[in-house]
Each structure stands twice: as structure tokens, then as C-alpha cells.
Design an enzyme around this catalytic site. Sequence first.
Site, short mmCIF file in Angstrom:
data_model
loop_
_atom_site.label_atom_id
_atom_site.label_comp_id
_atom_site.label_asym_id
_atom_site.label_seq_id
_atom_site.Cartn_x
_atom_site.Cartn_y
_atom_site.Cartn_z
N GLU A 64 -5.24 -4.49 10.64
CA GLU A 64 -4.14 -3.54 10.86
C GLU A 64 -4.36 -2.78 12.17
O GLU A 64 -5.08 -1.78 12.18
CB GLU A 64 -4.09 -2.53 9.71
CG GLU A 64 -3.87 -3.14 8.34
CD GLU A 64 -3.26 -2.14 7.37
OE1 GLU A 64 -2.23 -2.47 6.79
OE2 GLU A 64 -3.79 -1.03 7.22
N ASN A 123 0.89 -1.16 0.00
CA ASN A 123 0.00 0.00 0.00
C ASN A 123 0.93 1.21 0.00
O ASN A 123 1.54 1.51 1.01
CB ASN A 123 -0.88 -0.02 1.25
CG ASN A 123 -1.63 1.30 1.44
OD1 ASN A 123 -1.69 2.13 0.54
ND2 ASN A 123 -2.21 1.49 2.62
N LYS A 159 0.26 4.31 -0.19
CA LYS A 159 -0.24 5.53 0.46
C LYS A 159 0.04 6.73 -0.45
O LYS A 159 -0.03 6.59 -1.66
CB LYS A 159 0.36 5.68 1.86
CG LYS A 159 0.16 4.40 2.70
CD LYS A 159 0.46 4.57 4.15
CE LYS A 159 0.19 3.24 4.87
NZ LYS A 159 0.36 3.33 6.30
N HIS A 165 -9.24 1.76 5.12
CA HIS A 165 -7.95 1.90 5.82
C HIS A 165 -8.14 2.85 7.00
O HIS A 165 -8.90 3.82 6.91
CB HIS A 165 -6.88 2.42 4.85
CG HIS A 165 -5.51 2.29 5.41
ND1 HIS A 165 -5.01 3.18 6.33
CD2 HIS A 165 -4.54 1.35 5.22
CE1 HIS A 165 -3.78 2.79 6.67
NE2 HIS A 165 -3.48 1.69 6.01
N GLU A 195 -6.37 5.16 8.05
CA GLU A 195 -6.07 6.56 7.72
C GLU A 195 -7.28 7.22 7.06
O GLU A 195 -7.55 8.40 7.29
CB GLU A 195 -4.82 6.63 6.82
CG GLU A 195 -3.57 6.30 7.62
CD GLU A 195 -2.46 5.64 6.84
OE1 GLU A 195 -2.46 5.66 5.59
OE2 GLU A 195 -1.55 5.07 7.49
N SER A 246 3.82 -2.41 10.17
CA SER A 246 5.28 -2.61 10.29
C SER A 246 5.73 -4.01 9.86
O SER A 246 6.65 -4.58 10.45
CB SER A 246 5.75 -2.29 11.71
OG SER A 246 5.43 -0.95 12.04
N GLY A 277 3.23 2.12 10.77
CA GLY A 277 4.26 3.15 10.59
C GLY A 277 5.02 3.47 11.87
O GLY A 277 5.74 4.46 11.94
P1 13P Z 1 3.47 0.22 7.55
O1 13P Z 1 3.85 -1.08 6.90
O2 13P Z 1 4.27 1.38 7.03
O3 13P Z 1 3.43 0.11 9.05
O4 13P Z 1 1.95 0.54 7.07
C1 13P Z 1 0.98 -0.43 7.25
C2 13P Z 1 -0.23 -0.03 6.51
O5 13P Z 1 -0.94 0.87 6.92
C3 13P Z 1 -0.54 -0.74 5.26
O6 13P Z 1 -1.82 -0.45 4.83
#
Ligand code: 13P
Length: 251
Positions: free
Chosen positions: A167, A9, A11, A95, A97, A213, A173
Amino acid sequence: MRTPIIAGNWKLHMNPEQTTEFVNAVKDKLPDSDKVESLICAPAVDLDALRKAAAGSNLHIGAENCYFEDEGAFTGETSPKVLSEMGMNYVIIGHSERREYFHETDEEINKKAKAIFANNMTPILCCGESLETREANKQEEWVVGQIKADVEGLTAEQVSKLVIAYEPIWAIGTGKTASSDQAEEMCKTIRETIKDLYNEETAENVRIQYGGSVKPANVKELMAKPDIDGGLVGGASLVPDSFLALVNYQD
Ligand code: 13P
């Protein structure tokens, strides 16, 4: 047997030129799709470059979001119909976010899931709890609540094809991965929820990813868990060598 699915992903990273460079660097080194599905979900502005570069390779392609209407007066939205016409296989929805910064509700996520299936693509439905919810030991009821609301009205046949990504927000992150036992525990709970809502066969077919992560150093341990069928990866999916190490975790 469920085929493992490792997805990047991206982002809000990468432009079309970087997308083409990335795909050219990985496309001949990906596992066979029947062994592990390799997927990149990119920003909408990169999808044309993604599909052109990935054509004829084992790389599956997807978007990070879409709207639930195919067309109309919806300024700034992305049409699931056009994503499908462009050859997208997957669309990420829900997601954390998007739920947090763009105030997406379970009701909208549910409508998006239906629109994505109606356009012959597969949703990757994200769920997961905040640190506060985990500290209050309410994570299971939180995630089960999200799943129930988000799959409402989907058929067993659709849910058999669905990908769910667990997640935990506190692991995204942050470099702080859920332990493989914590990840497995929730993925198992999600599968049991699908069994309760549908049936055993649907629960056995639905693929469940862990995200938060995930990196080359921990992917093997996570993938060894019986209810974890894949990873949804942010940061570690942005560099070709790291993405290749993730999708080739069986080697
Ligand atoms: P990270 O792998 O950067 O922690 O992000 C996870 C994520 O939100 C994937 O959708």
C-alpha cells in the site's frame, strides 16, 4: 494456484448495527471462496456482530490489529488468542496508519505476525512507501527493508500462508491509485524478496495484495497483473454494492 483475496479494511468506521446490516446485504451474493476469498476486517468493537452475521456464509472475517501477547496486564489491547476463539481468519498488521499515528515498529509487527500464526490465524502484513521516498526513487529498498524485518524468524510454511499488502502511502484515501504497472512492479519485487529469503515454492504461494484507492472501476485492471493476487480496500469497501462489485470482479 493462488486464490485471489479481496479484503475490506473498514478502519475506524461502522458500528455493530451497521456491520450486521452490511453483512446481511452482501452475504448471499459473494463468490465461492475457492474462486475469490471475500474478507471484511472490522474494528474490534464490531467483531462480535461481524462473526454472528457472517456465520455460514462465504464471508471471511478479520480484525484490523491485535497485540502480540495473548493475555496479561496490557490495558486497552486486543488478544490474538481471543480473536482466534471468536473465529477470526485474518488480522491486518503494520498498516501505514498504525506505523505513522501509533508509532508501530517493524519489531512489534514481527512479534504480532508470530502471535497471529501461533493462534492459527493469518496475518495481512502491510508495507509501502511515502511520497517522499518514491520521489527519491528509494521505494524498492524501503519496502524490501520492511518485508525483511517483518518476516524475520517466520518459517517457509508460515510465509506460504501469509498475505502481504503493498500500500503506497501516497495512494491511500487520496483517489490517486498507483498505476497497475507501478503496483505490479512492487508486488513482483516483494515476491522476489520472498524467493531470496525462502525459496521458489514459498514465493509462488505467498499472496500479495495491492491497496490504495482500489475501486470497482480499477479492480479488474489491477487483478489482471500476474503478481497482484488481491486488493486491500478502504473507502470502497464500506458500501455493500461497491464491495460486491469488487469481490465479483471476475463476472
Ligand atoms: P483506500 O482504499 O480508502 O485508499 O484505503 C486503502 C487502505 O489503506 C486499505 O488498507
